[in-house]
Scaffold this active site. Structure first.
Site, short mmCIF file in Angstrom:
data_model
loop_
_atom_site.label_atom_id
_atom_site.label_comp_id
_atom_site.label_asym_id
_atom_site.label_seq_id
_atom_site.Cartn_x
_atom_site.Cartn_y
_atom_site.Cartn_z
N CYS A 120 35.42 36.48 36.24
CA CYS A 120 35.27 36.16 35.01
C CYS A 120 36.55 37.11 34.08
O CYS A 120 36.40 37.38 33.03
CB CYS A 120 34.01 36.71 34.27
SG CYS A 120 32.87 35.27 34.86
N HIS A 150 28.75 47.44 37.56
CA HIS A 150 29.69 46.48 37.73
C HIS A 150 30.56 46.31 36.69
O HIS A 150 30.46 45.17 36.15
CB HIS A 150 28.98 45.09 38.39
CG HIS A 150 29.99 44.19 39.20
ND1 HIS A 150 29.76 42.91 39.39
CD2 HIS A 150 31.38 44.48 39.71
CE1 HIS A 150 30.89 42.17 39.73
NE2 HIS A 150 31.50 43.15 40.11
N ARG A 209 43.66 37.94 47.92
CA ARG A 209 43.26 39.28 47.17
C ARG A 209 44.68 40.39 47.20
O ARG A 209 45.47 39.94 48.26
CB ARG A 209 42.20 40.36 48.01
CG ARG A 209 40.91 39.68 47.56
CD ARG A 209 40.38 39.74 46.30
NE ARG A 209 38.87 39.28 46.11
CZ ARG A 209 38.03 39.47 45.16
NH1 ARG A 209 38.20 40.84 44.39
NH2 ARG A 209 37.00 38.71 45.13
N LYS A 254 31.38 47.96 47.17
CA LYS A 254 30.30 47.16 46.77
C LYS A 254 29.14 47.79 47.41
O LYS A 254 28.13 47.97 46.77
CB LYS A 254 30.33 45.77 47.08
CG LYS A 254 31.30 44.99 46.25
CD LYS A 254 31.32 45.21 44.89
CE LYS A 254 32.36 44.11 44.41
NZ LYS A 254 32.56 44.31 43.00
N TYR A 310 36.29 40.81 56.06
CA TYR A 310 36.53 40.44 54.57
C TYR A 310 36.32 41.66 53.68
O TYR A 310 35.17 42.24 53.69
CB TYR A 310 35.81 39.29 54.09
CG TYR A 310 35.82 39.24 52.31
CD1 TYR A 310 37.33 38.89 51.67
CD2 TYR A 310 34.99 39.65 51.63
CE1 TYR A 310 37.43 39.03 50.58
CE2 TYR A 310 35.15 39.39 50.41
CZ TYR A 310 36.36 39.31 49.70
OH TYR A 310 36.73 39.39 48.37
N ARG A 356 32.52 37.64 50.05
CA ARG A 356 31.21 38.33 50.58
C ARG A 356 30.38 37.12 50.85
O ARG A 356 30.24 36.24 50.31
CB ARG A 356 30.80 38.98 49.13
CG ARG A 356 31.60 40.12 48.86
CD ARG A 356 31.07 40.96 47.51
NE ARG A 356 31.25 40.24 46.55
CZ ARG A 356 30.32 39.80 45.62
NH1 ARG A 356 29.34 39.35 46.22
NH2 ARG A 356 30.76 39.13 44.67
N ASP A 362 36.39 47.48 38.07
CA ASP A 362 35.19 47.00 38.72
C ASP A 362 34.00 47.81 38.91
O ASP A 362 32.97 47.01 38.82
CB ASP A 362 35.87 46.72 40.37
CG ASP A 362 34.86 45.76 41.15
OD1 ASP A 362 34.27 44.69 40.36
OD2 ASP A 362 34.42 45.95 42.28
N SER A 383 32.09 38.36 39.05
CA SER A 383 33.28 38.25 39.65
C SER A 383 33.98 37.04 39.03
O SER A 383 33.44 35.93 38.73
CB SER A 383 32.95 37.94 41.26
OG SER A 383 32.12 38.78 41.81
C1 OXD Z 1 33.53 41.10 43.69
C2 OXD Z 1 34.75 41.94 43.82
O1 OXD Z 1 33.48 40.19 44.53
O2 OXD Z 1 34.98 42.90 43.01
O3 OXD Z 1 33.00 41.37 42.73
O4 OXD Z 1 35.61 41.83 44.91
MN MN Z 2 33.46 42.94 41.53
#
Ligand code: OXD
Ligand code: MN
Length: 590
Positions: free
Chosen positions: A250, A226, A375, A206, A197, A69, A277, A248
């Site tokens: 974690c 989130h 991913r 998001k 991406y 991102r 998420d 992200s």
């Molecule tokens: C992030 C995702 O970047 O969930 O937080 O992809």
């Molecule tokens: Mn995320």
């Protein structure tokens, strides 16, 4: 063509701008999906993986300049700059539309435009939101088919005049200098150009479910967060649900699919995965907070996913999965760093170059086979622990909210806030150390309120006010906890084993929610009495147990100085209650 005139007109207008050769409506059918895959194989947009070993799986590489991102190119575009606050990037709507139109103009010549009607949340639920994404990328279509509800029933739910989020995506030239991720909350519109991406282009995720949804949620009196959502079923069959906000990288995905370890015998739990998420949460007619996961898939980070960290994820991605930017092995299967099994002798790396283990780049750094932010996209229905309440229109009742980050020092393994207001302060001052998945200096602490720093669609101070306001409306607000799995000893070794063992902390959290155990009051919140945490079979020395929960007042006073600098950035919009909590903590630490 549909019976929704506004939708038809908008598709026509956008096609007029982008000039695709043709327009294709996505119906959600398996047949259409297979045809699109075939087309993408023929152009090289996708590579088909070994269908015996990985049935239904495909492989994709993004451009080298397009792997994460891009927060610096992400804007919230409202009439008034003050509405987005001091943290978000702002652009005026006329300027943003003009800039992006110049990039979109004619960019789909020689390409097809796909129209994807999608629902975030079960189709027809009053909690759900409908969007329509236009894109020139088959990769985006295939990801959206996994991540959202797509198809004709969405158009039926929309009827002839239903409201929907207008999402326009175009790859254009995948040029970082011509990349913009624009949100127009006042127009319920998202424009994303110049990227391929996932986080920038799967506009239901998001962009809609957090940035636009948080703006709508504020107006309508709910929360877009989130957060993971998980259920814990105890030995008596009683299920309680917890949500968790972590930045992200974690471990939200790992925690949401946790498998309790065998050594944890005293009380066994079954974990139900609702989401990894995003959580949309509302106060229901019972006065309690209820959560749904608006997504239908996972877009998870691959490196580090293995049978210790997340056995359920490995089972989830055995079939019907899109792998992005991992290592492609000669047998057309895939690999990533820190996965199970032997390191392959060779392969093609995420950049498309021949790869061998241990090769160094010109700076002497080991070349990775998979990008650190590579991913997998996989349907949540394939997860062995998927919750049977996933499609339930009202979602699940929330007993506790966890907040957390990656802190090598300072924060204990777990503590509970004194009450909702104090919990909101803990969330407002959440911070996490940067990981290699994020741009910036490794280990540097970044404040990330409620893990929403990159995702809040309006002024962060107003967002915190919204949390405080909703807390007052709930009959029984969930208790708020802070967890930190990442504390290290003097040698830099993790003190806590993490992964499946985290169930021991979730067990304590539930015991607190059910008023089954007491706790020790400290300046920062309630910490457990060691004997209330099931440590059987862990072999953690008394000293390590002590270190895990120690609170160093000097370090906390230093943290308060960092918090002060961060909170003052939020300026006047910061609710006074947050300063009150700050002052109270300051006093308790003296
Ligand atoms: C992030 C995702 O970047 O969930 O937080 O992809
Ligand atoms: Mn995320």
């Amino acid at each position: 063509m549909t019976k929704h005139n506004k939708l038809d007109r908008w598709v026509k207008d956008m096609a007029g701008l982008c000039k695709p050769d043709s327009i294709i409506w996505i119906d959600g059918s398996e047949k259409q999906k297979k045809n699109l895959e075939k087309e993408a194989f023929s152009t090289g947009e996708l590579i088909q993986l070994d269908q015996k070993k990985l049935p239904g799986c495909v492989y994709h590489r993004t451009a080298i300049n397009d792997v994460a991102r891009t927060e610096n190119l992400t804007f919230i575009c409202t009439k008034r700059k003050s509405d987005v606050g001091p943290i978000n990037n702002w652009m005026s709507p006329p300027k943003a539309y003009k800039k992006a139109s110049d990039i979109f103009r004619g960019s789909m010549k020689g390409r097809k435009m796909y129209v994807i009607p999608f629902s975030m949340g079960p189709v027809g639920s009053p909690f759900s939101k409908i969007g329509v994404e236009l894109t020139d990328s088959i990769y985006v279509v295939l990801n959206m088919l996994i991540m959202t509800h797509v198809g004709r029933d969405v158009l039926d739910a929309l009827g002839c005049d239903g409201e929907f989020t207008r999402c326009l995506h175009g790859k254009a030239q995948i040029d970082i200098n011509k990349r913009l991720i624009l949100h127009f909350p006042e127009d319920n519109t998202i424009w994303s150009v110049g990227s391929g991406y996932g986080g920038n282009v799967l506009l239901g995720k998001k962009c809609l479910s957090l940035r636009i949804a948080s703006h709508i949620a504020r107006k309508e009196g709910w929360m877009a967060e989130h957060m993971l959502i998980m259920g814990l079923e105890d030995a008596n069959g009683h299920i309680q649900y917890i949500t968790g906000a972590f930045p992200s990288a974690c471990g939200k995905t790992n925690l949401a699919m946790l498998v309790p370890p065998k050594s944890f015998k005293k009380k066994t739990y079954r974990v139900w995965t609702v989401g990894d998420d995003i959580a949309w949460m509302r106060i229901d007619s019972d006065g309690c907070l209820w959560a749904i996961n608006p997504e239908t898939g996972f877009f998870g980070v691959t490196p580090g996913t293995n049978s210790l960290s997340n056995p359920n994820a490995l089972k989830t991605i055995e079939k019907n999965t899109i792998f992005t930017n991992v290592l492609l092995k000669p047998d057309r299967t895939v690999w990533w760093e820190d996965s199970d099994g032997p390191v392959p002798k060779k392969g093609i790396d995420w950049k498309g170059y021949p790869w061998k283990p241990g090769r160094l780049d010109k700076d002497g750094k080991v070349i990775k086979g998979a990008h650190p932010n590579s991913r997998f996209t996989a349907p949540i229905s394939q997860c062995p622990s998927v919750s049977f309440r996933l499609e339930h229109h009202h979602g699940v009742p929330v007993s506790a909210i966890m907040l957390g980050g990656r802190r090598a020092h300072l924060a204990p393994l777990v503590y509970e806030s004194f009450n909702w207001q104090h919990g909101v302060y803990v969330g407002a001052t959440m911070a996490s150390e940067r990981t290699s998945a994020q741009f910036g200096k490794l280990g540097e602490v970044r404040f990330d309120p409620m893990a929403m720093l990159p995702f809040c669609g309006y002024n962060m101070g107003d967002y915190l006010k919204h949390w405080l306001k909703l807390g007052k409306k709930m009959v029984k607000p969930p208790r708020i906890f802070y967890v930190n799995w990442f504390r290290v000893d003097k040698q830099g070794k993790f003190l806590w084993p993490g992964f499946g063992e985290n169930i021991r902390i979730l067990d304590w959290i539930l015991k607190r929610c059910n008023n089954e155990v007491g706790a020790i009051k400290t300046p920062i919140g309630y910490i457990p009495k060691i004997e209330d945490i099931n440590m059987s079979g862990l072999n953690l020395s008394k000293d390590i147990q002590r270190q895990l929960f120690s609170i160093n007042k000097k370090e906390w006073r230093e943290e308060l100085e960092r918090q002060y600098k961060f909170l003052t950035k939020l300026k006047n919009s910061l609710p006074k209650e947050i300063w009150q909590e700050y002052g109270a903590l300051n006093k308790r630490l003296k």
